[in-house]
Design an enzyme around this catalytic site. Structure first.
Site, PDB file in Angstrom:
ATOM      1  N   HIS A  19       4.359  -0.954   3.949  1.00  0.00           N
ATOM      2  CA  HIS A  19       3.106  -0.978   4.229  1.00  0.00           C
ATOM      3  C   HIS A  19       1.943  -1.852   3.468  1.00  0.00           C
ATOM      4  O   HIS A  19       3.274  -2.171   1.894  1.00  0.00           O
ATOM      5  CB  HIS A  19       2.472   0.397   4.458  1.00  0.00           C
ATOM      6  CG  HIS A  19       2.495   1.727   3.058  1.00  0.00           C
ATOM      7  ND1 HIS A  19       1.535   0.842   2.158  1.00  0.00           N
ATOM      8  CD2 HIS A  19       2.812   2.544   2.711  1.00  0.00           C
ATOM      9  CE1 HIS A  19       1.871   2.148   1.207  1.00  0.00           C
ATOM     10  NE2 HIS A  19       2.741   2.914   1.480  1.00  0.00           N
ATOM     11  N   CYS A 127       5.587  19.287  -5.092  1.00  0.00           N
ATOM     12  CA  CYS A 127       5.299  18.837  -3.527  1.00  0.00           C
ATOM     13  C   CYS A 127       6.838  18.293  -3.510  1.00  0.00           C
ATOM     14  O   CYS A 127       7.735  17.507  -4.380  1.00  0.00           O
ATOM     15  CB  CYS A 127       5.140  18.671  -4.198  1.00  0.00           C
ATOM     16  SG  CYS A 127       4.734  17.255  -2.840  1.00  0.00           S
ATOM     17  N   LYS A 294      -7.441   7.685   3.332  1.00  0.00           N
ATOM     18  CA  LYS A 294      -6.314   7.458   2.727  1.00  0.00           C
ATOM     19  C   LYS A 294      -5.418   6.726   4.051  1.00  0.00           C
ATOM     20  O   LYS A 294      -5.324   7.601   4.729  1.00  0.00           O
ATOM     21  CB  LYS A 294      -6.088   8.411   1.960  1.00  0.00           C
ATOM     22  CG  LYS A 294      -5.129   8.560   0.860  1.00  0.00           C
ATOM     23  CD  LYS A 294      -4.893   9.648   0.313  1.00  0.00           C
ATOM     24  CE  LYS A 294      -3.552   9.020  -0.834  1.00  0.00           C
ATOM     25  NZ  LYS A 294      -3.216  10.223  -1.821  1.00  0.00           N
ATOM     26  N   LYS A 297       0.745   7.884   7.552  1.00  0.00           N
ATOM     27  CA  LYS A 297       1.324   8.254   8.894  1.00  0.00           C
ATOM     28  C   LYS A 297       0.522   9.193  10.351  1.00  0.00           C
ATOM     29  O   LYS A 297       0.426   8.838  11.070  1.00  0.00           O
ATOM     30  CB  LYS A 297       2.792   8.380   8.767  1.00  0.00           C
ATOM     31  CG  LYS A 297       3.753   7.506   8.801  1.00  0.00           C
ATOM     32  CD  LYS A 297       5.327   7.561   8.785  1.00  0.00           C
ATOM     33  CE  LYS A 297       6.141   7.060   8.163  1.00  0.00           C
ATOM     34  NZ  LYS A 297       7.421   7.850   8.019  1.00  0.00           N
TER      35      LYS A 297
HETATM   36  N1  MSP Z   1       9.979   5.607  -5.901  1.00  0.00           N
HETATM   37  C1  MSP Z   1       8.731   5.981  -7.070  1.00  0.00           C
HETATM   38  C2  MSP Z   1       8.335   5.065  -7.982  1.00  0.00           C
HETATM   39  C3  MSP Z   1       9.859   4.976  -8.374  1.00  0.00           C
HETATM   40  S1  MSP Z   1       9.339   3.626  -9.801  1.00  0.00           S
HETATM   41  C4  MSP Z   1      10.846   3.920 -10.979  1.00  0.00           C
HETATM   42  C5  MSP Z   1       7.292   5.113  -5.599  1.00  0.00           C
HETATM   43  N2  MSP Z   1       7.484   5.024  -4.424  1.00  0.00           N
HETATM   44  S2  MSP Z   1       6.503   4.131  -3.433  1.00  0.00           S
HETATM   45  O1  MSP Z   1       7.704   4.435  -2.300  1.00  0.00           O
HETATM   46  O2  MSP Z   1       6.452   5.327  -2.968  1.00  0.00           O
HETATM   47  O3  MSP Z   1       5.581   3.859  -4.265  1.00  0.00           O
HETATM   48  C6  MSP Z   1       4.701   3.843  -4.783  1.00  0.00           C
HETATM   49  C7  MSP Z   1       4.319   2.603  -4.763  1.00  0.00           C
HETATM   50  O4  MSP Z   1       3.476   1.076  -3.636  1.00  0.00           O
HETATM   51  C8  MSP Z   1       2.554   2.612  -5.070  1.00  0.00           C
HETATM   52  O5  MSP Z   1       3.059   3.099  -7.240  1.00  0.00           O
HETATM   53  C9  MSP Z   1       1.767   1.123  -5.164  1.00  0.00           C
HETATM   54  O6  MSP Z   1       2.610   0.708  -6.310  1.00  0.00           O
HETATM   55  C10 MSP Z   1       2.543   0.925  -3.544  1.00  0.00           C
HETATM   56  N3  MSP Z   1       1.561   1.971  -3.342  1.00  0.00           N
HETATM   57  C11 MSP Z   1       1.612   3.066  -1.983  1.00  0.00           C
HETATM   58  N4  MSP Z   1       0.347   2.794  -1.322  1.00  0.00           N
HETATM   59  C12 MSP Z   1      -0.370   2.382  -2.067  1.00  0.00           C
HETATM   60  C13 MSP Z   1      -1.787   2.362  -1.413  1.00  0.00           C
HETATM   61  N5  MSP Z   1      -2.877   2.730  -0.536  1.00  0.00           N
HETATM   62  N6  MSP Z   1      -2.242   1.049  -2.465  1.00  0.00           N
HETATM   63  C14 MSP Z   1      -2.172   0.238  -3.594  1.00  0.00           C
HETATM   64  N7  MSP Z   1      -0.642   0.385  -3.302  1.00  0.00           N
HETATM   65  C15 MSP Z   1      -0.127   1.490  -3.476  1.00  0.00           C
HETATM   66  O7  MSP Z   1       6.307   6.341  -5.883  1.00  0.00           O
END
Ligand code: MSP
Length: 641
Positions: A19, A127, A294, A297
């Site tokens: 996304h 969680c 925020k 889904k």
């Molecule tokens: N798999 C773990 C990360 C492991 S790194 C060793 C994870 N994955 S995630 O798919 O949930 O990705 C999180 C990351 O996606 C956030 O830290 C950011 O980089 C990005 N984002 C997810 N949602 C976001 C927003 N709404 N806005 C900006 N970035 C965001 O956590």
């Protein structure tokens, strides 16, 4: 001397499609990597996918497939998305690759052998979506702040990494190196976490409960906890290719605030225990909200980057993301804001400078690049405004102020437009004696465009290459080219082409939003009293032509999920009407229905399809919809008065 830049994105979970949030971090690191490459630095950019753990296994099960087949497919989806968004990663790591698994096991064994991993029992609030335990203090109203879900109590015999032991060391690192975690607010957050015991970190899961993971090398009955596995990707990608000496001393991680604790607390202590030097910077950005909420889904407001790429073009989308978020702070995504940004900066300022320059050059100089004559103070000011930018832009990029870097370039572009208005080439063209002056002004504009195209290249690589092709520059460029003013070849030909950034029709966009999203706004704004519109006269009302129609077909809109393209029979006429009632009516329910049509509404293109009228519906405060119709049958085409 060549500098080295090694930057990483988080590796994304493969339980959901990419996304806008995932796209933002990845585009951001891509832009930083491209700036460093442009500056001649030795660059490595790593991204990848996080494929183990309980929630991935659950997602595979829900999809009715095996974990491996599932992660293969979603990981590929991430790569495909990154290709479409112009992401130039040098490495892509998947935690299910054997090169990664081997290194995770080596590190675990090393830390175990030195006594930093112990076996014990632990109970706490867990969680599953975050894949971690929460302390009572971290919860908001008893719920996980990321997912707004109540964590479940879990108690298990696991292996624990002795993280608490490294707390004083980590505190000292943060205190002596203020730039280790940036911006400062996030450093302070981690320091606050370190004021109290952080406990030991459970780094295993019993295999019988979570089989989808890397087995502990000394105990096959346990698999590695997903964060201990995932964080090591930043190191394993390099080590597995013998690149660690070259890049590790320069590593910078880019993440959002959601995963600050694993990166700010687990990861540095893991590195210390494993004898691997600490990262240089942990760069933490804020969250993209969607219309101030925020993204989730369940709310149904997830923004898909490829839809925006398709609608507005990749370069404009990338520009918007970087220009509209201040690193470290949250930003709110609104499609109208994106369109307005495109119009103001790209279509108006930059596009206009290109079009007017090439237009005048074609008219007065047959499209050929002229030579500079002597420079006036105004010419020099324009030159200095651009040639001083490369260093300033790189400073902002290094300081993570991408928005400011772009604002600076756009200020120079605005100054170039003002220069054109002040120098009035169209007046100069009327006077033969001013021929050299006209040459100088036009040449100045061309050089300004060339410099701007280089400075913006990392953000909009495709469009900036097109821009350069239009002013007659081909081949690779380097940042230093933008520090010099006389780089075009006098006598070479320009090649005007299509406008780089077509203006977005804001009115049409607003109309689609009113049609498509109106119900949401109405339900939020619903007040107990009725809100009346200004009074109208009978003559005003008489201007409306309302007619009875029958819907004969309902087809998917080619560019918008929420819209139906309806065919409405109105007496002898057949109308196409684009309507935002898709969430409320199926095609089967619509075909054959009698509706009331506003038949004299000016036709408008809605996401590329011409809509010839509007059908009437009633809507309540909750956004429930009911089509307006007739209580007894009358023929199509009858007028409603
Ligand atoms: N798999 C773990 C990360 C492991 S790194 C060793 C994870 N994955 S995630 O798919 O949930 O990705 C999180 C990351 O996606 C956030 O830290 C950011 O980089 C990005 N984002 C997810 N949602 C976001 C927003 N709404 N806005 C900006 N970035 C965001 O956590």
């Amino acid at each position: 001397m060549t500098a080295t830049f090694y930057a990483t994105t988080p590796i994304f979970y493969v339980n959901a499609e990419p996304h806008i949030g995932h796209a933002y971090t990845t585009i951001l690191v891509d832009v930083a990597a491209r700036y460093h490459r442009l500056a001649g630095d030795d660059v490595r950019f790593l991204t990848g996918t996080d494929e183990h753990g309980e929630k991935i296994a659950k997602a595979a099960e829900a999809a009715g497939t095996t974990p491996q087949a599932y992660v293969d497919q979603v990981s590929q989806q991430f790569r495909d998305t990154w290709d479409r968004l112009g992401i130039t990663y040098d490495g892509f790591i998947r935690t299910t690759e054997s090169r990664h698994q081997k290194i995770v096991q080596d590190v675990l064994q090393r830390v175990y052998d030195q006594g930093d991993i112990i076996y014990g029992e632990y109970g706490g609030l867990y969680c599953v979506k975050c894949e971690r335990y929460y302390t009572e203090k971290e919860l908001e109203d008893g719920k996980c702040p990321q997912h707004d879900l109540e964590p479940e109590y879990r108690s298990e015999a696991n292996y624990f990494f002795r993280m608490e032991k490294y707390r004083p060391w980590l505190k000292e690192q943060l205190e002596t190196n203020p730039n280790l975690i940036r911006p400062e607010g996030y450093r302070n957050e981690v320091l606050a976490m370190l004021r109290e015991p952080i406990g030991d970190l459970s780094i295993s899961r019993p295999k019988e409960r979570v089989p989808w993971g890397i087995p502990l090398p000394w105990d096959e009955d346990h698999v590695t906890y997903v964060w201990f596995d995932a964080l090591l990707n930043y190191w394993s990608d390099l080590e597995s290719q013998g690149l660690d000496d070259r890049y590790w001393p320069h590593v910078q991680h880019f993440i959002a605030k959601d995963i600050l604790k694993p990166h700010g607390v687990f990861w540095p202590t893991m590195l210390k225990a494993a004898g691997i030097p600490l990262f240089q910077h942990l760069n933490v950005h804020g969250y993209w909200l969607v219309e101030d909420r925020k993204m989730s889904k369940s709310v149904g407001n997830v923004v898909r980057p490829l839809e925006l790429e398709q609608r507005y073009g990749n370069d404009a989308f990338r520009y918007f993301l970087l220009r509209d978020m201040s690193f470290g702070l949250d930003a709110s995504f609104h499609e109208l804001g994106l369109a307005e940004r495109i119009n103001a900066d790209l279509a108006n300022d930059l596009g206009n400078l290109l079009n007017r320059t090439l237009g005048m050059l074609g008219k007065y100089r047959s499209g050929v690049v002229p030579s500079f004559g002597p420079l006036t103070a105004e010419d020099e000011a324009l030159r200095d405004a651009f040639t001083s930018l490369p260093n300033a832009v790189m400073r902002e990029v290094e300081g993570l102020h991408f928005d400011r870097a772009l604002a600076m370039v756009m200020e120079a572009v605005a100054a170039a437009n003002k220069y054109v208005s002040d120098q009035k080439p169209w007046e100069l063209a009327k006077d033969e004696a001013q021929s050299e002056r006209l040459d100088t002004v036009l040449r100045g504009c061309l050089e300004a465009l060339r410099c701007a195209s280089i400075l913006l290249d990392p953000v909009m690589p495709g469009k900036m290459q097109e821009l350069r092709a239009q002013i007659g520059v081909s081949g690779d460029v380097i940042l230093d080219d933008a520090s010099h003013w006389e780089r075009l070849e006098a006598g070479s030909a320009t090649e005007p082409g299509e406008p780089l950034f077509p203006r977005v029709d804001l009115e049409a966009l607003k109309a689609t939003m009113d049609v498509a999203g109106g119900s949401e706004e109405a339900s939020e704004a619903a007040a107990p009293a009725l809100e009346h519109k200004p009074e109208i006269t009978i003559d005003d009302f008489a201007k409306l032509e309302l007619r009875v129609g029958t819907i004969t077909a309902a087809e998917d809109h080619p560019n918008a999920d929420r819209l139906w393209v309806l065919t409405v029979q109105v007496g002898p006429e057949t109308r196409t009407v684009v309507s935002g009632i898709k969430a409320h009516y199926t095609a089967e329910q619509l075909v054959g229905t009698t509706v009331i049509l506003v038949a004299n509404l000016a036709p408008v293109k809605l996401r590329g399809v011409l809509s010839q009228g509007m059908i009437l519906a009633a809507e309540d405060a909750e956004g429930n919809l009911s089509l307006a119709g007739l209580d007894r049958s009358l023929p199509d085409g009858s007028e409603v008065r």
